[in-house]
Each structure stands twice: as structure tokens, then as C-alpha cells.
Design a protein around this motif. Structure first.
Motif, short mmCIF file in Angstrom:
data_model
loop_
_atom_site.label_atom_id
_atom_site.label_comp_id
_atom_site.label_asym_id
_atom_site.label_seq_id
_atom_site.Cartn_x
_atom_site.Cartn_y
_atom_site.Cartn_z
N TRP A 272 0.81 -1.22 0.00
CA TRP A 272 0.00 0.00 0.00
C TRP A 272 0.85 1.27 0.00
CZ3 TRP A 272 -5.15 -0.92 -0.54
CH2 TRP A 272 -5.58 -2.23 -0.30
N ARG A 273 2.15 1.11 0.12
CA ARG A 273 3.03 2.28 0.20
C ARG A 273 3.91 2.43 -1.03
NH1 ARG A 273 6.05 2.42 5.71
NH2 ARG A 273 3.84 2.31 6.29
N ASN A 274 4.20 1.37 -1.71
CA ASN A 274 5.11 1.39 -2.85
C ASN A 274 4.56 2.28 -3.97
OD1 ASN A 274 7.08 0.83 -4.75
ND2 ASN A 274 6.14 -1.11 -5.36
N CYS A 275 5.40 3.22 -4.40
CA CYS A 275 4.99 4.13 -5.47
C CYS A 275 5.79 3.89 -6.75
CB CYS A 275 5.17 5.58 -5.02
SG CYS A 275 3.93 6.13 -3.83
N ASP A 276 6.58 2.85 -6.78
CA ASP A 276 7.44 2.57 -7.93
C ASP A 276 6.98 1.33 -8.67
OD1 ASP A 276 9.10 4.78 -7.30
OD2 ASP A 276 10.16 3.58 -5.81
N ASP A 277 5.67 1.06 -8.64
CA ASP A 277 5.15 -0.14 -9.29
C ASP A 277 4.45 0.16 -10.61
OD1 ASP A 277 3.01 1.21 -8.32
OD2 ASP A 277 2.17 -0.43 -7.13
N GLY A 278 4.66 1.36 -11.14
CA GLY A 278 4.04 1.72 -12.42
C GLY A 278 2.66 2.34 -12.29
N SER A 279 2.20 2.56 -11.05
CA SER A 279 0.88 3.17 -10.85
C SER A 279 0.89 4.62 -11.33
CB SER A 279 0.50 3.12 -9.37
OG SER A 279 0.40 1.79 -8.91
N TYR A 280 -0.30 5.13 -11.63
CA TYR A 280 -0.40 6.51 -12.09
C TYR A 280 -0.11 7.45 -10.93
CZ TYR A 280 -1.97 10.91 -13.90
OH TYR A 280 -2.01 12.22 -14.28
N LYS A 281 0.74 8.47 -11.16
CA LYS A 281 1.13 9.41 -10.11
C LYS A 281 1.03 10.84 -10.63
CE LYS A 281 5.23 7.58 -9.52
NZ LYS A 281 6.59 7.27 -8.96
N TYR A 282 0.60 11.71 -9.73
CA TYR A 282 0.62 13.16 -10.03
C TYR A 282 1.75 13.78 -9.24
CZ TYR A 282 -0.23 18.09 -9.51
OH TYR A 282 -0.05 19.45 -9.45
N LYS A 283 2.63 14.52 -9.90
CA LYS A 283 3.75 15.21 -9.26
C LYS A 283 3.31 16.58 -8.78
CE LYS A 283 8.12 16.27 -8.31
NZ LYS A 283 8.85 15.63 -7.21
N PRO A 284 3.45 16.88 -7.47
CA PRO A 284 2.97 18.17 -6.95
C PRO A 284 3.59 19.36 -7.66
CG PRO A 284 3.50 16.68 -5.15
CD PRO A 284 3.99 16.02 -6.41
N ARG A 285 2.75 20.35 -7.95
CA ARG A 285 3.20 21.63 -8.49
C ARG A 285 2.49 22.74 -7.70
NH1 ARG A 285 2.19 21.27 -14.91
NH2 ARG A 285 0.06 21.23 -14.11
N LEU A 286 3.27 23.67 -7.21
CA LEU A 286 2.73 24.75 -6.39
C LEU A 286 1.57 25.44 -7.09
CD1 LEU A 286 4.77 27.36 -4.40
CD2 LEU A 286 2.86 28.08 -5.81
N GLY A 287 0.44 25.53 -6.40
CA GLY A 287 -0.71 26.24 -6.93
C GLY A 287 -1.72 25.38 -7.67
N ASP A 288 -1.34 24.16 -8.06
CA ASP A 288 -2.28 23.28 -8.75
C ASP A 288 -3.32 22.73 -7.78
OD1 ASP A 288 -0.79 23.68 -11.00
OD2 ASP A 288 -0.40 21.56 -11.40
N ALA A 289 -4.46 22.37 -8.33
CA ALA A 289 -5.49 21.66 -7.57
C ALA A 289 -5.88 20.41 -8.35
CB ALA A 289 -6.71 22.54 -7.33
N VAL A 290 -6.04 19.31 -7.65
CA VAL A 290 -6.47 18.05 -8.26
C VAL A 290 -7.80 17.66 -7.63
CG1 VAL A 290 -6.00 15.59 -8.49
CG2 VAL A 290 -4.17 17.25 -8.88
N LEU A 291 -8.78 17.46 -8.47
CA LEU A 291 -10.09 17.00 -8.04
C LEU A 291 -10.28 15.56 -8.51
CD1 LEU A 291 -13.19 17.23 -7.27
CD2 LEU A 291 -13.52 18.16 -9.58
N PHE A 292 -10.65 14.67 -7.59
CA PHE A 292 -11.01 13.33 -8.01
C PHE A 292 -12.28 12.91 -7.26
CE2 PHE A 292 -8.07 12.71 -4.48
CZ PHE A 292 -8.66 11.71 -3.71
N TRP A 293 -13.07 12.10 -7.95
CA TRP A 293 -14.36 11.68 -7.43
C TRP A 293 -14.24 10.28 -6.83
CZ3 TRP A 293 -18.60 14.88 -7.33
CH2 TRP A 293 -18.45 16.09 -8.03
N GLY A 294 -14.74 10.13 -5.62
CA GLY A 294 -14.66 8.84 -4.93
C GLY A 294 -15.85 7.95 -5.20
N VAL A 295 -16.86 8.46 -5.88
CA VAL A 295 -18.06 7.68 -6.17
C VAL A 295 -18.42 7.85 -7.64
CG1 VAL A 295 -18.92 7.95 -3.81
CG2 VAL A 295 -19.65 9.56 -5.59
N TYR A 296 -19.19 6.90 -8.15
CA TYR A 296 -19.75 7.01 -9.48
C TYR A 296 -20.91 8.02 -9.43
CZ TYR A 296 -17.25 2.63 -10.43
OH TYR A 296 -16.29 1.66 -10.60
N PRO A 297 -21.40 8.43 -10.59
CA PRO A 297 -22.54 9.37 -10.59
C PRO A 297 -23.76 8.85 -9.83
CG PRO A 297 -21.52 9.35 -12.75
CD PRO A 297 -20.85 8.26 -11.95
#
Length: 335
Positions: A272-297
Motif C-alpha cells: 500500500w506504500r510502494n509508489c514505484d510499481d508503475g501506478s499513475y502518479k501526479y507530481k505536486p506543483r505549487l498552486g495546482d489543484a487536483v479534483l477526483f471523485w470517490g463515487v460514481y454518478p
């Protein structure tokens, strides 16, 4: 005296003689003005000097600017990370206001345009990034507010689950802030901006959770939504999360989505901690906002929204979380 009558000479011959006389006179005049030649090279050099001296004495119609006396070029540049100026560029300078001015709004609408660019990073789960969502000055202001009251971050435990004070699932420090704790109105401004991109009333959001991650601090992959099978019935479910990144991170600190992808819903996770397994990652950038939905419509939990904070390997990560609920306190206009 013998007088030549004009009728005795053809008119064409007279014109030819006049032209020859004019050219001969111009040649004699210019020849007298040229310097006396010594050698061919010397003649060309003296002529060049003379022309340069005469040019220097002549009045300048168009001033000659040299590199030494030209003013430094200072282009007008719009900082692409300045939120206010970005909106000005996208709306005012693009000509959109003139071509399509805002319409008269309904009673509860806005009388102005919002200029908030976005990129869809994923449809499974739905992940959207809003670049330059907040400017650096506001980021610094929020960090200064939070830095006064940090404490070890906690976890949400299921009913009956033993609380582990020594847990290593989430090792950051953080605090909760609301617009009432900010007399300068910065957090209220961010609230309005989040409401504009999610179309969820401000009352549906929890207080901001501002987090600080330092060397190797992390947050193992987890869900923000609460599964009723584990946590019991949820009168108000967490349906979406907005992460506002308040700093850059030199290395590490990415937000990872280990089940992202059309076929990711049933993906088995063993680390659950490994980030080097090819999973999709977002690299932090100052000022950006990321919105993701935890549920379907339809409100069902989307297993692909599993996410985590990768260990910070170099630098410090500041991020502000806004959890959005399916239900909230009634907004003023709904009373």
C-alpha cells in the motif's frame, strides 16, 4: 546676323540635344566636387570619409539607435501562474468579453465569467487537474496560518476498531482550517473557487485539512469515501476530494492512484506504500489543484479512487485537502 529659324530643325533633334547638354553639365559639376585621386584605394577611402562626415552633419529624420544608447527591452509578460492575470488574459485579452459578454444571470447566478483551465487526467476514476488554481501569495498565506498549529495526522477508524497511536499509515503533520479562522478572506476565496469547479455548494465541504510532509513522511493508499460495509450507514458520504498543492516538492511526494485505469477496479494491492510499481502518479506543483471523485454518478463507491501520498524523498510537501460530502448544511439561498 544669321538667325536659325526653329522651323528649319526637327523638334526631335532639339529634344535630343537638350538631353545631352543636361547630362554633360551634371557630369562636369560632380567631377569638380570629387577629391583628387591618388590611388584607387585612397580615392575610395577619402570618398567614404567625406560621405560619412556629410551624413553626420545632416539633420536626422529617423534617429539612428545604436546598441550603446538603446533602452533595455522590457517585454510585457503575463505570469501564467498569477490567477487574477490569467483570468484577465483568457477573458479580456482574448476578446471573449467583447464577442460574448456575460448574460444576465438568474437570481442565484454569477454576473461574470470564471476562467479556470483544467485537464482531465483520468476517467477511471475521474481525475481533473486545475493548473495555477491558486497563486503563490495565497499558498504562502495558508502555510503561515497552518504552521502555527500543526499536530500529528490521524486516521478514521471503523466502529470497534482499535485506535493505534503509533500507526505508520499516515505520518504527516497537519491541522484544520476554515474561513472563520482566516480574517484575510483567502480561504473564503478558495472555497468559492472550489464551488465553481465542482458545482457543489460550499456547505458540502468539510474544513480544510492542511498537511505538511517532510523527509520520508507518507500516507499509505486509502479511500476517502466510507464503505457502509465497514463504517456503517453514511447519512452524508464523502463523494469527492480536492487537493490544493501549496508547494513544489524536489523529489517524491506524488499523489498515487494504484487502481487507476479501465481494468483497475479489481486490481489486487499487496504493498500500500510502494509508489514505484508503475501506478499513475501526479507530481505536486505549487498552486495546482487536483479534483477526483470517490463515487460514481449513481453514488456507488468507485474502487479506482484508491489513492495515497508517496514518501517525500527531498524537500517539504504542503498540501491542503477539501473533502466534499453528498449532503451539507443548507446554504443561505436554500433556507
Amino acid at each position: 546676323m544669321f538667325i536659325l529659324k526653329p522651323t528649319n530643325i526637327p523638334l526631335g533633334l532639339i529634344l535630343v540635344l537638350c538631353g545631352i547638354s543636361f547630362l554633360a553639365g551634371r557630369y562636369v559639376q560632380q567631377a569638380g566636387e570629387l577629391p583628387e585621386p591618388t590611388t584607387a584605394a585612397g580615392s575610395r577611402r577619402k570618398l567614404a570619409l567625406q560621405i560619412n562626415e556629410e551624413t553626420a552633419k545632416a539633420p536626422r529624420i529617423h534617429p539612428i539607435v545604436t546598441a550603446s544608447d538603446a533602452p533595455a527591452y522590457k517585454p510585457t509578460v503575463i505570469d501564467p501562474l498569477d490567477t487574477a492575470r490569467l483570468e484577465e488574459f483568457m477573458i479580456v485579452k482574448s476578446g471573449l468579453l467583447a464577442a460574448r459578454p456575460p448574460l444576465p444571470p438568474a437570481q442565484s447566478g454569477d454576473s461574470f465569467y470564471h476562467a479556470i483551465p483544467f485537464q482531465i487526467l483520468s476517467w477511471a476514476p475521474r481525475i481533473v487537474v486545475y493548473p495555477a488554481f491558486i497563486d503563490k501569495a495565497r499558498c504562502d498565506h495558508i502555510i503561515a496560518l497552518a504552521n502555527k498549529m500543526l499536530f500529528p495526522s490521524g486516521l478514521a477508524f471503523a466502529p470497534g476498531e482499535k485506535v493505534d497511536q503509533e500507526q505508520q499509515t499516515r505520518t504527516s503533520k497537519g491541522t484544520f482550517l476554515s474561513e472563520q479562522t482566516d480574517g484575510d478572506g483567502v480561504l473564503a476565496w478558495v472555497e468559492e473557487r472550489i464551488a465553481a469547479v465542482t458545482l457543489l455548494p460550499r456547505e458540502n465541504g468539510e474544513a480544510f485539512n492542511v498537511l505538511k510532509y517532510e523527509n520520508m513522511q507518507h500516507y499509505d493508499s486509502h479511500m476517502d469515501s466510507f464503505d457502509p460495509k465497514t463504517f456503517g450507514p453514511q447519512p452524508s458520504q464523502r463523494i469527492a476530494t480536492v487537493l490544493v498543492y501549496l508547494s513544489d516538492v524536489a523529489e517524491g511526494g506524488e499523489t498515487v492512484f494504484k487502481k487507476e485505469g479501465l481494468d483497475g477496479g479489481n486490481r489486487v494491492i499487496t504493498d500500500w506504500r510502494n509508489c514505484d510499481d508503475g501506478s499513475y502518479k501526479y507530481k505536486p506543483r505549487l498552486g495546482d489543484a487536483v479534483l477526483f471523485w470517490g463515487v460514481y454518478p449513481d453514488g456507488e463507491i468507485d474502487p479506482r479512487s484508491l489513492h495515497g501520498g508517496c514518501p517525500v524523498k527531498n524537500g517539504t510537501k504542503w498540501v491542503m485537502t477539501k473533502w466534499l460530502r453528498s449532503k451539507g448544511g443548507r446554504p443561505a439561498w436554500a433556507q
